[in-house]
Design a protein around this motif. Structure first.
Motif, short mmCIF file in Angstrom:
data_model
loop_
_atom_site.label_atom_id
_atom_site.label_comp_id
_atom_site.label_asym_id
_atom_site.label_seq_id
_atom_site.Cartn_x
_atom_site.Cartn_y
_atom_site.Cartn_z
N LEU A 129 18.39 4.87 -12.69
CA LEU A 129 17.01 5.19 -12.31
C LEU A 129 16.44 4.08 -11.42
N PHE A 130 16.81 2.84 -11.73
CA PHE A 130 16.40 1.75 -10.84
C PHE A 130 17.03 1.93 -9.46
N ALA A 131 18.27 2.41 -9.44
CA ALA A 131 18.93 2.68 -8.16
C ALA A 131 18.16 3.76 -7.40
N THR A 132 17.67 4.77 -8.12
CA THR A 132 16.82 5.78 -7.49
C THR A 132 15.58 5.11 -6.89
N ALA A 139 0.83 -1.20 0.00
CA ALA A 139 0.00 0.00 0.00
C ALA A 139 0.86 1.25 0.00
N GLY A 140 2.09 1.14 0.54
CA GLY A 140 2.92 2.34 0.65
C GLY A 140 3.89 2.53 -0.50
N VAL A 141 4.14 1.47 -1.27
CA VAL A 141 5.12 1.59 -2.35
C VAL A 141 4.67 2.65 -3.34
N PRO A 142 5.54 3.61 -3.66
CA PRO A 142 5.17 4.68 -4.59
C PRO A 142 4.79 4.10 -5.95
N SER A 143 3.81 4.74 -6.60
CA SER A 143 3.31 4.17 -7.86
C SER A 143 4.41 4.12 -8.91
N PHE A 152 12.31 2.86 -2.39
CA PHE A 152 11.74 1.64 -1.81
C PHE A 152 12.21 1.46 -0.38
N VAL A 153 13.52 1.65 -0.16
CA VAL A 153 14.07 1.50 1.19
C VAL A 153 13.47 2.54 2.14
N LEU A 154 13.37 3.77 1.66
CA LEU A 154 12.75 4.83 2.46
C LEU A 154 11.35 4.43 2.93
N ILE A 155 10.56 3.94 1.97
CA ILE A 155 9.16 3.61 2.29
C ILE A 155 9.09 2.42 3.24
N ILE A 156 9.95 1.42 3.03
CA ILE A 156 9.96 0.26 3.92
C ILE A 156 10.28 0.69 5.35
#
Lengths: 286, 287
Positions: free
Chosen positions: B260-263, A113-117, B268-272
């Motif tokens: 860009l994948f590295a970005t 739910a939190g993963v950016p689109s 992803f890490v931030l959100i986790i």
């Protein structure tokens, strides 16, 4: 003492003023957005706009392929996400205790739910478009959307299943039904309106989604003939019209179509929720 | 039907339900694996530190520093929280404590609609109205941190309002009644009893709003100006991490694409991390 009371009263008045100000801000923001878009756009929505192909890169003509494209993407996303989502919710609400598995599943759903689109977009691009070889297509875009709306459907369905009164289950079990019979014939039907609400919320989300679609569904202006064809969704069409300065007028009209769609989705959801509440209260009365 | 057969079937059904529940976990793992697979070789080659602390982003010349975008994301997010959170918490207090039934019933659909408006539509509105407003008042192009923050502040409102309201409502009624019985006014009760009681819920609400702000792409891309430079004022244009991906993925290849994948990995890490924080907060509430 008197001083204190007066300062307290001043504080209360200020706070109350701020709270009302905030509420007015929110209402104002919404109506400002709606008014701005709709007042510029609704007048441009004609039958021709809805039913014809775009001409001159979207400067003129209509948005038929985008409407069809959006419908295909959303249909595929829901067809994939709804069954998985409902089964997951059933498992979480009825079967999983407080086990480690459940915690892992819940953490994944929250993360999803939190993963950016845009990260969904990247993933869809790397996994579906390239790795699986689906190219830019309805299939890639629809599956990416399905992953995105899965948490919405799981959460809403789980709430709905949990709110089915416990007595229903007890009655069914007391009649000799097995656990699955109880779940399938008693609990899920009773939770159906809530589950449908979740699906509709998922539809709303996928109609408006852009970033994930941009990297997975392509941006073709033609009418798709198969699931492997690229499409340009309404939201992506709007983005391209505006960001590339193609036509603000067509942008307003497209944005209005999107808002009207979302409006309908919200209306249906609200009616369903209301139906659910009255039904529940009716069930509680006797 | 025999009992054993029936038990067999039940067992089978439970396991297949479990299987579909695992699909979500599988997707999260796939996302992690694929973003890492594409981005990690690049990170190893270019160096994580020089990627994260590099000031220059110029893929054509092999410069891949995302510091300006990390700072950009940070400013825009903080700006959105500063503008959005007070308003959202005030609305939550209004809904949970002050609003009479009919008013709350009018207000709630408004929040739902705000949550449902597609992000591109927000972006379009922001591009014309907010950017236009800043342009005409400050004598700058208008594409700026300020515009992006205002845009995001509006967009995180529904998330923060809904979760804060739930948190406020979850405070036991007795606390409130006790406080009122001691002669405290309604506001004193809200301030000294209800809000502290709802604290971890409120913090989760802010974190989730933050997650939304960090991850937002389409609305920001249309109002932020997208220049990959470290901003020096609120009216400077910025590029966020999400913008970087959305803007360049269309034509990137080779190292550029991997960067860009590295970005994406950074995002992803931030959100986790944010999500793990929220989960921990939630657990503290329930225990």
């Amino acid at each position: 003492m008197k001083m204190q009371r007066r300062s307290l009263r001043i504080e209360e008045t200020l706070v109350k003023a701020f709270i009302y100000f905030s509420v007015i801000c929110v209402v104002f923001a919404l109506f400002n957005i709606l008014w701005h878009i709709l007042s510029h756009g609704v007048g441009l929505i004609t039958w021709e706009f809805i039913s014809s192909y775009p001409r001159d890169m979207g400067r003129a003509g209509g948005i038929l392929p985008s409407i069809v494209g959006t419908a295909c993407l959303v249909a595929l996303a829901v067809a994939v996400a709804a069954p998985i989502g409902i089964l997951t919710a059933t498992y979480l609400a009825e079967y999983a205790g407080k086990s480690g598995v459940m915690r892992a599943v819940r953490f994944s759903i929250d993360t999803l739910a939190g993963v950016p689109s845009i990260v969904f977009g990247l993933f869809g691009f790397a996994f579906l478009v390239i790795f699986c070889g689906f190219r830019w297509s309805i299939l890639s875009g629809g599956l990416t959307l399905a992953f995105m709306i899965l948490p919405v459907i799981v959460r809403t369905s789980e709430e709905a299943i949990k709110s089915v009164p416990y007595e229903y289950r007890e009655c069914s079990l007391a009649l000799g039904a097995t656990k699955w019979q109880t779940v399938a014939r008693v609990v899920l039907p009773a939770a159906a309106p809530g589950i449908v609400t979740g699906i509709i919320l998922g539809i709303g989300r996928s109609v408006g989604e852009t970033a994930a679609i941009m990297l997975t569904a392509g941006s073709s202006l033609g009418l798709p003939t198969s699931i492997m064809d690229p499409v340009r969704s309404l939201s992506l069409h709007l983005y391209i019209l505006v960001s590339e300065g193609v036509s603000f007028e067509m942008g307003y009209a497209t944005a209005s179509v999107l808002i009207i769609l979302i409006f309908c989705v919200n209306l249906i959801t609200n009616l369903l929720v209301r139906y659910m509440i009255t039904k529940r209260m009716g069930a509680g009365a006797h | 039907m025999g009992d054993a057969v029936r038990r067999r079937i039940e067992w089978l059904i439970e396991k297949s339900l479990l299987l579909s529940a695992i699909v979500g976990t599988l997707i999260v793992m796939l996302i992690a694996v694929f973003t890492f697979l594409e981005g990690f070789p690049f990170l190893a080659k270019y160096g994580i530190t020089s990627f994260i602390t590099g000031k220059v982003w110029d893929p054509a010349y092999g410069e891949f520093g995302i510091l300006s975008m990390i700072i950009g994301t940070f400013y825009v997010t903080i700006g959105a929280l500063i503008i959005g959170v007070p308003i959202a918490v005030a609305c939550a207090i209004f809904l949970a404590e002050m609003a009479p039934q009919p008013l709350a019933r009018l207000f709630r659909p408004i929040i739902e609609l705000l949550a449902g408006i597609p992000t591109v539509v927000y972006g379009f509105f922001g591009l014309i109205v907010i950017v236009g407003f800043i342009k005409s008042h400050f004598d700058v192009p208008g594409f700026s941190i300020l515009a992006a923050s205002i845009m995001l502040a509006i967009m995180i409102l529904p998330t923060v309002i809904n979760i804060s309201e739930d948190a406020i409502r979850a405070v036991p009624k007795q606390y409130k009644e006790g406080s009122l019985a001691l002669g405290a006014t309604h506001w004193q009760t809200i301030r000294y009893v209800i809000l502290p009681g709802a604290r971890s819920g409120l913090i989760s609400a802010i974190f989730l709003g933050m997650g939304r702000a960090i991850g937002e792409t389409m609305a920001v891309i249309m109002v932020a100006g997208n220049t990959a430079l470290i901003p020096t004022s609120m009216l400077d244009p910025v590029r966020t991490l999400t913008i970087n991906i959305a803007l360049e993925m269309g034509y990137a290849y080779g190292d550029h694409s991997s960067s860009l994948f590295a970005t994406g990995i950074v995002l992803f890490v931030l959100i986790i991390c944010l999500n793990a924080l929220v989960t921990r907060l939630k657990r503290r509430v329930t225990e």
